[in-house]
Write a protein that holds these residues in place. Structure first.
Motif, PDB file in Angstrom:
ATOM      1  N   PHE A 186       2.336  13.027 -12.829  1.00  0.00           N
ATOM      2  CA  PHE A 186       3.033  11.840 -13.324  1.00  0.00           C
ATOM      3  C   PHE A 186       3.463  10.946 -12.160  1.00  0.00           C
ATOM      4  O   PHE A 186       3.261   9.725 -12.196  1.00  0.00           O
ATOM      5  CB  PHE A 186       4.256  12.265 -14.143  1.00  0.00           C
ATOM      6  N   LYS A 187       4.037  11.541 -11.117  1.00  0.00           N
ATOM      7  CA  LYS A 187       4.503  10.748  -9.979  1.00  0.00           C
ATOM      8  C   LYS A 187       3.344  10.063  -9.264  1.00  0.00           C
ATOM      9  O   LYS A 187       3.467   8.918  -8.805  1.00  0.00           O
ATOM     10  CB  LYS A 187       5.279  11.640  -9.014  1.00  0.00           C
ATOM     11  N   GLN A 209       2.123   7.250 -11.544  1.00  0.00           N
ATOM     12  CA  GLN A 209       3.143   6.206 -11.496  1.00  0.00           C
ATOM     13  C   GLN A 209       2.991   5.385 -10.219  1.00  0.00           C
ATOM     14  O   GLN A 209       3.025   4.156 -10.247  1.00  0.00           O
ATOM     15  CB  GLN A 209       4.542   6.832 -11.542  1.00  0.00           C
ATOM     16  N   ARG A 210       2.819   6.069  -9.089  1.00  0.00           N
ATOM     17  CA  ARG A 210       2.649   5.369  -7.813  1.00  0.00           C
ATOM     18  C   ARG A 210       1.413   4.465  -7.851  1.00  0.00           C
ATOM     19  O   ARG A 210       1.448   3.314  -7.397  1.00  0.00           O
ATOM     20  CB  ARG A 210       2.518   6.377  -6.675  1.00  0.00           C
ATOM     21  N   ILE A 222       2.183   1.394 -10.031  1.00  0.00           N
ATOM     22  CA  ILE A 222       3.161   0.498  -9.426  1.00  0.00           C
ATOM     23  C   ILE A 222       2.557  -0.312  -8.291  1.00  0.00           C
ATOM     24  O   ILE A 222       2.825  -1.509  -8.146  1.00  0.00           O
ATOM     25  CB  ILE A 222       4.372   1.304  -8.934  1.00  0.00           C
ATOM     26  N   LEU A 273       4.432   8.752 -18.801  1.00  0.00           N
ATOM     27  CA  LEU A 273       4.142   7.364 -18.435  1.00  0.00           C
ATOM     28  C   LEU A 273       4.384   6.425 -19.618  1.00  0.00           C
ATOM     29  O   LEU A 273       4.893   5.314 -19.450  1.00  0.00           O
ATOM     30  CB  LEU A 273       2.694   7.234 -17.956  1.00  0.00           C
ATOM     31  N   LEU A 324       5.082   2.489 -18.699  1.00  0.00           N
ATOM     32  CA  LEU A 324       4.023   2.091 -17.768  1.00  0.00           C
ATOM     33  C   LEU A 324       2.643   2.081 -18.398  1.00  0.00           C
ATOM     34  O   LEU A 324       1.734   1.430 -17.879  1.00  0.00           O
ATOM     35  CB  LEU A 324       4.024   3.007 -16.540  1.00  0.00           C
ATOM     36  N   PHE A 354      12.611   1.111 -14.955  1.00  0.00           N
ATOM     37  CA  PHE A 354      11.307   1.765 -14.919  1.00  0.00           C
ATOM     38  C   PHE A 354      10.235   0.860 -15.509  1.00  0.00           C
ATOM     39  O   PHE A 354       9.141   0.716 -14.951  1.00  0.00           O
ATOM     40  CB  PHE A 354      11.356   3.072 -15.714  1.00  0.00           C
ATOM     41  N   HIS A 379       8.878  -1.739 -13.136  1.00  0.00           N
ATOM     42  CA  HIS A 379       8.356  -1.316 -11.825  1.00  0.00           C
ATOM     43  C   HIS A 379       7.123  -2.103 -11.382  1.00  0.00           C
ATOM     44  O   HIS A 379       7.067  -2.576 -10.238  1.00  0.00           O
ATOM     45  CB  HIS A 379       8.029   0.177 -11.838  1.00  0.00           C
TER      46      HIS A 379
END
Length: 229
Positions: free
Chosen positions: A20-21, A24-25, A28, A61, A66, A163, A166
């Motif tokens: 997930f991180k 997400q990165r 973003i 997400l 996102l 969030f 982002h």
């Protein structure tokens, strides 16, 4: 949960959070672009993930805004219309101004020291153009700031809408002047926290979130104009 999914979960505990991180990165910072489809099999192969982890990551997400699920098209990176950007930031303005006005001022010395330390680390990251650190430290600064509002649900709502914004906020990271102003505004917020004027603090907090929004809107309007024959 099926036996297959259960066996995956046992074999790969916690992997979905790391996945997930990473996704997400990528969203973003534009590696995964607005409206781009996220295909399970491609992500499994590219990031050496399990199907269970991918689906859990997709769900998270989606929860933070996102990605969206499209009928018959699966999951894709969320894209905002210009109207939606304005509406999203209107909600953020209302929530963050309310939180600022609830804060007990002057803020405790320990909170000011902790926020000051984060702000200095953020300023260093900004000077050194470490965009991921800028992003993480900025989040840390604002989460700790709004954690002082005395209403946990309000602080959590602010975090949720932050969030969702982002991809909008991160668009301006390469702009040196935008980064400089963000650093300066953090210092102004700290000064206001040390004082006793909650209305002044609220105005600073609202003004602080306008620049990234305006930058994003200008960039998208210019893109739309250049695409017009």
């Amino acid at each position: 949960m099926t036996d297959y999914a259960l066996s995956e979960h046992k074999r790969d505990p916690g992997r979905w959070e790391a996945l997930f991180k990473e996704l997400q990165r990528e969203i973003i910072f534009g590696t995964l672009r607005p409206r781009e489809r996220l295909v399970e099999d491609e992500i499994i192969a590219r990031l050496d993930a399990t199907r269970h982890a991918v689906r859990r990551a997709f769900a998270e997400l989606e929860r933070v805004g996102l990605v969206i699920r499209m009928p018959n098209r699966g999951v894709q990176v969320r894209d905002y219309t210009l109207v939606e950007v304005e509406e999203l930031y209107e909600i953020r303005e209302i929530l963050e101004a309310r939180a600022a006005r609830r804060m007990s001022l002057p803020a405790p010395k320990r909170l000011l020291e902790e926020l000051g330390s984060i702000a200095e680390a953020h300023a260093r990251a900004s000077r050194e153009e470490r965009y991921l650190d800028i992003f993480l430290l900025n989040n840390e600064f604002h989460e700790k700031l709004y954690g002082h509002c005395g209403n946990g649900l309000l602080a959590e709502a602010i975090k949720s809408y932050t969030f969702a914004s982002h991809p909008i906020r991160s668009r301006g990271f390469p702009d040196a002047e935008l980064r400089r102003l963000a650093v300066e505004e953090h210092r102004q917020i700290l000064d206001a926290l040390a004082g006793g004027d909650a209305d002044a603090l609220a105005k600073l907090c609202v003004a602080h979130i306008q620049r990234p929004k305006d930058y994003y809107l200008r960039a998208n309007r210019m893109l739309a104009q250049s695409a017009t024959p």
